[in-house]
Design a protein around this motif. Sequence first.
Motif, PDB file in Angstrom:
ATOM      1  N   ASN A 116     -12.839  -7.021  11.156  1.00 15.61           N
ATOM      2  CA  ASN A 116     -13.294  -7.332   9.801  1.00 15.61           C
ATOM      3  C   ASN A 116     -13.193  -6.124   8.883  1.00 15.61           C
ATOM      4  N   SER A 117     -13.397  -4.941   9.448  1.00 16.76           N
ATOM      5  CA  SER A 117     -13.303  -3.739   8.617  1.00 16.76           C
ATOM      6  C   SER A 117     -11.875  -3.523   8.137  1.00 16.76           C
ATOM      7  N   PHE A 118     -10.902  -3.878   8.969  1.00 21.66           N
ATOM      8  CA  PHE A 118      -9.506  -3.781   8.537  1.00 21.66           C
ATOM      9  C   PHE A 118      -9.227  -4.774   7.409  1.00 21.66           C
ATOM     10  N   VAL A 119      -9.836  -5.954   7.506  1.00 21.35           N
ATOM     11  CA  VAL A 119      -9.680  -6.944   6.444  1.00 21.35           C
ATOM     12  C   VAL A 119     -10.264  -6.399   5.143  1.00 21.35           C
ATOM     13  N   ALA A 120     -11.460  -5.800   5.228  1.00 18.80           N
ATOM     14  CA  ALA A 120     -12.098  -5.226   4.040  1.00 18.80           C
ATOM     15  C   ALA A 120     -11.220  -4.157   3.422  1.00 18.80           C
ATOM     16  N   HIS A 121     -10.611  -3.344   4.287  1.00 17.52           N
ATOM     17  CA  HIS A 121      -9.704  -2.288   3.821  1.00 17.52           C
ATOM     18  C   HIS A 121      -8.556  -2.910   3.018  1.00 17.52           C
ATOM     19  N   CYS A 122      -7.916  -3.909   3.599  1.00 18.01           N
ATOM     20  CA  CYS A 122      -6.750  -4.517   2.938  1.00 18.01           C
ATOM     21  C   CYS A 122      -7.141  -5.194   1.630  1.00 18.01           C
ATOM     22  N   GLN A 123      -8.284  -5.861   1.619  1.00 25.12           N
ATOM     23  CA  GLN A 123      -8.711  -6.541   0.405  1.00 25.12           C
ATOM     24  C   GLN A 123      -9.032  -5.544  -0.703  1.00 25.12           C
ATOM     25  N   THR A 124      -9.650  -4.420  -0.321  1.00 33.81           N
ATOM     26  CA  THR A 124      -9.962  -3.388  -1.316  1.00 33.81           C
ATOM     27  C   THR A 124      -8.691  -2.773  -1.873  1.00 33.81           C
ATOM     28  N   THR A 125      -7.743  -2.492  -1.000  1.00 32.79           N
ATOM     29  CA  THR A 125      -6.462  -1.943  -1.445  1.00 32.79           C
ATOM     30  C   THR A 125      -5.762  -2.909  -2.401  1.00 32.79           C
ATOM     31  N   SER A 126      -5.775  -4.179  -2.058  1.00 31.48           N
ATOM     32  CA  SER A 126      -5.137  -5.173  -2.925  1.00 31.48           C
ATOM     33  C   SER A 126      -5.823  -5.253  -4.275  1.00 31.48           C
ATOM     34  N   ASP A 127      -7.153  -5.143  -4.270  1.00 31.04           N
ATOM     35  CA  ASP A 127      -7.905  -5.168  -5.530  1.00 31.04           C
ATOM     36  C   ASP A 127      -7.496  -4.004  -6.426  1.00 31.04           C
ATOM     37  N   ILE A 128      -7.411  -2.819  -5.837  1.00 28.55           N
ATOM     38  CA  ILE A 128      -7.041  -1.632  -6.614  1.00 28.55           C
ATOM     39  C   ILE A 128      -5.620  -1.756  -7.138  1.00 28.55           C
ATOM     40  N   ALA A 129      -4.698  -2.200  -6.291  1.00 27.00           N
ATOM     41  CA  ALA A 129      -3.308  -2.361  -6.724  1.00 27.00           C
ATOM     42  C   ALA A 129      -3.197  -3.369  -7.862  1.00 27.00           C
ATOM     43  N   GLY A 130      -3.974  -4.453  -7.775  1.00 22.54           N
ATOM     44  CA  GLY A 130      -3.957  -5.442  -8.840  1.00 22.54           C
ATOM     45  C   GLY A 130      -4.498  -4.878 -10.147  1.00 22.54           C
ATOM     46  N   ARG A 131      -5.582  -4.105 -10.068  1.00 22.16           N
ATOM     47  CA  ARG A 131      -6.157  -3.514 -11.275  1.00 22.16           C
ATOM     48  C   ARG A 131      -5.226  -2.470 -11.888  1.00 22.16           C
ATOM     49  N   LEU A 132      -4.389  -1.857 -11.053  1.00 26.23           N
ATOM     50  CA  LEU A 132      -3.421  -0.889 -11.561  1.00 26.23           C
ATOM     51  C   LEU A 132      -2.190  -1.556 -12.150  1.00 26.23           C
ATOM     52  N   GLY A 133      -2.055  -2.857 -11.957  1.00 23.75           N
ATOM     53  CA  GLY A 133      -0.923  -3.587 -12.511  1.00 23.75           C
ATOM     54  C   GLY A 133       0.391  -3.271 -11.828  1.00 23.75           C
ATOM     55  N   LEU A 134       0.348  -2.984 -10.525  1.00 20.55           N
ATOM     56  CA  LEU A 134       1.569  -2.625  -9.812  1.00 20.55           C
ATOM     57  C   LEU A 134       2.443  -3.850  -9.525  1.00 20.55           C
ATOM     58  N   GLN A 135       3.711  -3.581  -9.253  1.00 18.70           N
ATOM     59  CA  GLN A 135       4.708  -4.634  -9.085  1.00 18.70           C
ATOM     60  C   GLN A 135       4.422  -5.489  -7.844  1.00 18.70           C
ATOM     61  N   ASP A 136       4.992  -6.698  -7.846  1.00 16.14           N
ATOM     62  CA  ASP A 136       4.741  -7.648  -6.766  1.00 16.14           C
ATOM     63  C   ASP A 136       5.178  -7.112  -5.411  1.00 16.14           C
ATOM     64  N   ASP A 137       6.332  -6.385  -5.364  1.00 12.54           N
ATOM     65  CA  ASP A 137       6.805  -5.916  -4.064  1.00 12.54           C
ATOM     66  C   ASP A 137       5.869  -4.871  -3.465  1.00 12.54           C
ATOM     67  N   VAL A 138       5.189  -4.113  -4.317  1.00 15.30           N
ATOM     68  CA  VAL A 138       4.185  -3.163  -3.825  1.00 15.30           C
ATOM     69  C   VAL A 138       2.969  -3.915  -3.309  1.00 15.30           C
ATOM     70  N   ALA A 185       9.548   1.293  -4.340  1.00 19.47           N
ATOM     71  CA  ALA A 185       8.258   0.719  -3.958  1.00 19.47           C
ATOM     72  C   ALA A 185       7.589   1.539  -2.860  1.00 19.47           C
ATOM     73  N   THR A 186       8.401   2.220  -2.044  1.00 19.57           N
ATOM     74  CA  THR A 186       7.849   3.008  -0.939  1.00 19.57           C
ATOM     75  C   THR A 186       6.857   4.051  -1.424  1.00 19.57           C
ATOM     76  N   PHE A 187       7.124   4.663  -2.575  1.00 20.26           N
ATOM     77  CA  PHE A 187       6.216   5.683  -3.092  1.00 20.26           C
ATOM     78  C   PHE A 187       4.815   5.112  -3.279  1.00 20.26           C
ATOM     79  N   TYR A 188       4.724   4.001  -3.989  1.00 24.71           N
ATOM     80  CA  TYR A 188       3.410   3.458  -4.305  1.00 24.71           C
ATOM     81  C   TYR A 188       2.734   2.824  -3.093  1.00 24.71           C
ATOM     82  N   VAL A 189       3.490   2.168  -2.238  1.00 26.35           N
ATOM     83  CA  VAL A 189       2.910   1.595  -1.027  1.00 26.35           C
ATOM     84  C   VAL A 189       2.335   2.705  -0.150  1.00 26.35           C
ATOM     85  N   SER A 190       3.073   3.801  -0.022  1.00 27.92           N
ATOM     86  CA  SER A 190       2.599   4.910   0.796  1.00 27.92           C
ATOM     87  C   SER A 190       1.351   5.560   0.197  1.00 27.92           C
ATOM     88  N   LEU A 191       1.363   5.765  -1.119  1.00 26.44           N
ATOM     89  CA  LEU A 191       0.220   6.415  -1.761  1.00 26.44           C
ATOM     90  C   LEU A 191      -1.047   5.568  -1.686  1.00 26.44           C
TER      91      LEU A 191
END
Length: 521
Positions: free
Chosen positions: A133-155, A56-62
Amino acid sequence: MAQSARSDVRLAEMIASLSLATDLGLGVPQEHVLRQTVIATRLAAAADMSTDAQAATFYVSLLAWVGCVADSFELSQWYGDDRQVRSDSYQVDRTGLPMLRFLLDHLAVGEPPLRRITMVGRLLTSGIRDAANSFVAHCQTTSDIAGRLGLQDDVRRALPHAFERWDGKGVPAKLRGEEIEPVMRVVQIADDAEVYCRIGGVESALAMLRQRSGTEFDPALVDVCVRDADRILGDVDGVDAWSVVIDGCSALDRRLDGPELKDVLTIFADYADLKSTWFLGHSRATAALAAEAAGVLGLRPHEVETVERAALISRIGVIGVSTGIWDKPGALSIIERERVRTVPYLTERVLSRQPRLAEIGALAGMCHERMDGSGYPRGLTGAMIPVAARLLAAADVYQALSEERPHRAAFGRIDREQILADEVTAGRLDAAAVRAVLAAAGHHLGRRPDMIAGLTRREVEVLVLLVRGWPNKRIAAHLSITPRTVGSHIEHIYTKIDVSTRGAAAMFAMRHGLVPDNSGN
């Protein structure tokens, strides 16, 4: 290739390529995120993390910093150059008075003193909240992309913790200590360590880690990194980070089928357009228009697919230019214009490491080339620009004209049609590509518009045969007109393109992509 067939592109390669775009947004040298990932996976192994956690470290880091473009608009409002402020932030412990001092130092740089004073007041009253708030936007955008990529729950579970801190002073949830996912604690250390290794060497990185141990970083992981510094950090500036990362992602990797590849490229498109509020939806719309136009022009299905894919990713390089430039309401300076001209090059570089993506990127990189050689980045001329790239250029111009920009309003349909026709007459855009784009956009076209330099369709036909050395009688017989009419056409051609010899006319024809033609002559 059948639609359900697997492509020759792997998910890991797509995400690693996306990380190269993230480097642009962070304002750091290319492959920072890849080198960070090498460090993170070594640290995870040295810390005896589970096999699943190491994978999971690979994908979380990338993906950890992929959301950096989400707050580009806000950062540019405060600091002008969003990329510079992100890059410089690595030099400070991002909390408390050091972070406030950093923000004040970068606030409204280059602005008049009165505006700077006003901005300081705004920062002290609401700017800190806006930064959170900008950090929140960052995290939400990252989560959106990870979800669209279909990545595993631990990532996906670890990614929202990117800006949390060991001491509980992070955002958005103010998690503390072991409440932060272990994989993200590893990635946080690797991110800053790569920067300090690159700038000052291993000892500089270790000094930074010791200083921030127990505050920003997990002290136990810092101890592991210090203990095994040679193995974790020693050669990071000399490894082929791409190969290490791609090989290490195999546990969670897969090949993408055709629809999946398009879906991921659409993520790239949305990511690029997030750079400025003025660009939202541009890449998707351009891709749809270019694909439709390719069909109008009669391209084969796989060629239509390639045009669409290239259009989706043709603007990924915009991430490498400050949002302050894209959002500037006035004329750009020479330096700013030169920075804008790097976009196609940056697009190609982001996609260069994977062979199939490199092919698509090479086409995308021609989006701003023009038939007369006035485009960029290479100044290609007619015959050097493939039909697909001509379509892409015309579609991009048309779509941009339909959108508002900080320095102008959007153009209406009639004006867009006229501007594209003018570009054809001036020799910058290809006539057939423009006609296909206009048809795809729903314009009702009458007679075929004038060709390059005001040449009619018949004059182009005569020119193509003339430059091949055909005598007037042969041209006349081939086109079913009289030799005298041919002579009249040639006289008009020479006048319009401002030449007096066949050789000069041949150079003109090649420059504008008129030869070789598609008639089989």
